[in-house]
Write an enzyme that holds these catalytic residues in place. Structure first.
Site, PDB file in Angstrom:
ATOM      1  N   GLY A 147      13.785  -3.975  -9.915  1.00 31.25           N
ATOM      2  CA  GLY A 147      12.663  -3.491 -10.968  1.00 31.25           C
ATOM      3  C   GLY A 147      13.291  -3.991 -12.297  1.00 31.25           C
ATOM      4  N   TYR A 148      12.492  -4.582 -13.177  1.00 26.92           N
ATOM      5  CA  TYR A 148      12.640  -4.869 -14.504  1.00 26.92           C
ATOM      6  C   TYR A 148      11.870  -4.095 -15.413  1.00 26.92           C
ATOM      7  CZ  TYR A 148       8.238  -7.418 -13.471  1.00 26.92           C
ATOM      8  OH  TYR A 148       7.026  -7.926 -12.808  1.00 26.92           O
ATOM      9  N   GLU A 155      -0.661  -4.631  -3.943  1.00 31.87           N
ATOM     10  CA  GLU A 155      -0.856  -5.914  -4.678  1.00 31.87           C
ATOM     11  C   GLU A 155      -2.350  -5.804  -5.497  1.00 31.87           C
ATOM     12  OE1 GLU A 155      -0.499  -9.732  -2.871  1.00 31.87           O
ATOM     13  OE2 GLU A 155       0.536  -8.706  -1.224  1.00 31.87           O
TER      14      GLU A 155
END
Length: 265
Positions: A18-19, A108
C-alpha cells in the site's frame, strides 16, 4: 521493468503493498504489517476518483504509481522524486488467501489494475516477520499492488500544483473530503521512517492548508486532519494481529471503512 500480473500459487505467501490510504487503513484478513519501500516508481496525485473522494460529475484526486522511466519523459512541475516509494506491506492470513484472491478479482475498478513488484522492508523490521526465503537479507518480498496505469481513462497526468491543490481542497465523495485523504497520507508517510516523506505530497498538503486558512477553514481543517489520521476502528477478536515494538497499528473494523482500490478495497 518486468511485471508478472498473475496471482501467486496457493502455497506462496500473499503480500499486498500500500502506497496511499492502505498505509493507515489496513485491508481485511492480514496478520503482518511491514513498513518499507519499492523502487522504479514515482507517486503522484494523478488518478481521478469518481467513487471515493469525488463523484462522476466532479472527480477527486488520489495517488497512483508512475513507472519512473515513463515519468522521466513527462513535464512535471514537481520535477524531482525520491528513489524509494515508501509504504507498507501486509501479509494475508494464509487460510484466508483464497477468499481474498476471489475478493480481489472484482476490485479492478475506477482505473486500477493488479501488478507485482519487489518490496524492501525497512532496516529495523524484525526478520521473523519476513518470508522464510527473505529473512537472511530482509527482502525483497514479492507484493501485489494496485496501479492506475497511464492508459486507463481515470489517469489525468501532470497538473499545475496550485490548480491541483485547489481541486483537492474542493473535492468530496462518498468516502469524505479529498483533502482528508491528502493530509492523512502525508501524516502516515511521515510516521514510517525519517526518510519516508514525499515532496509531492508535502507540497500539495501545504498548499491545501494555505487554501483552508484563506477560506477560513483553519479550525475545521485541523479536525479533518485528525479524522483522516485516526479513523474509527473496532477490534476483531477472530483475527490475531502481530504487534512488534517498532511498528504498532490498528485494524479497520469493516470493509466499508476502506477505500480506493489501490488499497485492495
Amino acid at each position: 521493468m518486468s511485471i508478472n500480473n498473475s496471482l501467486p500459487d496457493e502455497n506462496d505467501e500473499f503480500w499486498l503493498f500500500g502506497y496511499g490510504s492502505l498505509i493507515w487503513k489496513p485491508p481485511p484478513h492480514f496478520d503482518r504489517r511491514i513498513p518499507g519501500w519499492v523502487t522504479g516508481y514515482v507517486r503522484r496525485f494523478w488518478q481521478a476518483s469518481e467513487d471515493h473522494r469525488g463523484t462522476p460529475e466532479a472527480p477527486g484526486r488520489v495517488v497512483t504509481l508512475i513507472d519512473r522511466s515513463f515519468w522521466e519523459q513527462l513535464t512535471d512541475h514537481h520535477d524531482t522524486a525520491p528513489d524509494k516509494v515508501w509504504g507498507v506491506a501486509y501479509r494475508i492470513i494464509p487460510d484466508r488467501v483464497a477468499e481474498v484472491k476471489e475478493y480481489l478479482d472484482i476490485r479492478e475498478i475506477n482505473g486500477y489494475t493488479i501488478h507485482y513488484t519487489p518490496f524492501h522492508p525497512a532496516a529495523d523490521v524484525d526478520p521473523s516477520l519476513l518470508p522464510h526465503d527473505s529473512r537472511g537479507e530482509k527482502g525483497p518480498v514479492k507484493t501485489l499492488v494496485y496501479i492506475g496505469t497511464p492508459d486507463n481513462e481515470q489517469f489525468v497526468g501532470p497538473q499545475d500544483p496550485q490548480e491541483l491543490a485547489e481541486h483537492i481542497y474542493r473535492s468530496e465523495g462518498p468516502s469524505g473530503l479529498n483533502r482528508d485523504y491528502l493530509w492523512g497520507l502525508e501524516k502516515a508517510l511521515d510516521s514510517l521512517s525519517p526518510e519516508s516523506g514525499d515532496e509531492h505530497v508535502t507540497d500539495l498538503s501545504n498548499r491545501v492548508r494555505t487554501i483552508a486558512a484563506r477560506e477560513g477553514g483553519g479550525i475545521q481543517a485541523d479536525k479533518q486532519i485528525l479524522r483522516a489520521q485516526f479513523p474509527v476502528v473496532s477490534p476483531d477478536p477472530e483475527e490475531s494481529l502481530h504487534h512488534d515494538h517498532h511498528h504498532h497499528f490498528k485494524k479497520v473494523g469493516s470493509v466499508e471503512e476502506q477505500e480506493e482500490t489501490e488499497k485492495t478495497s
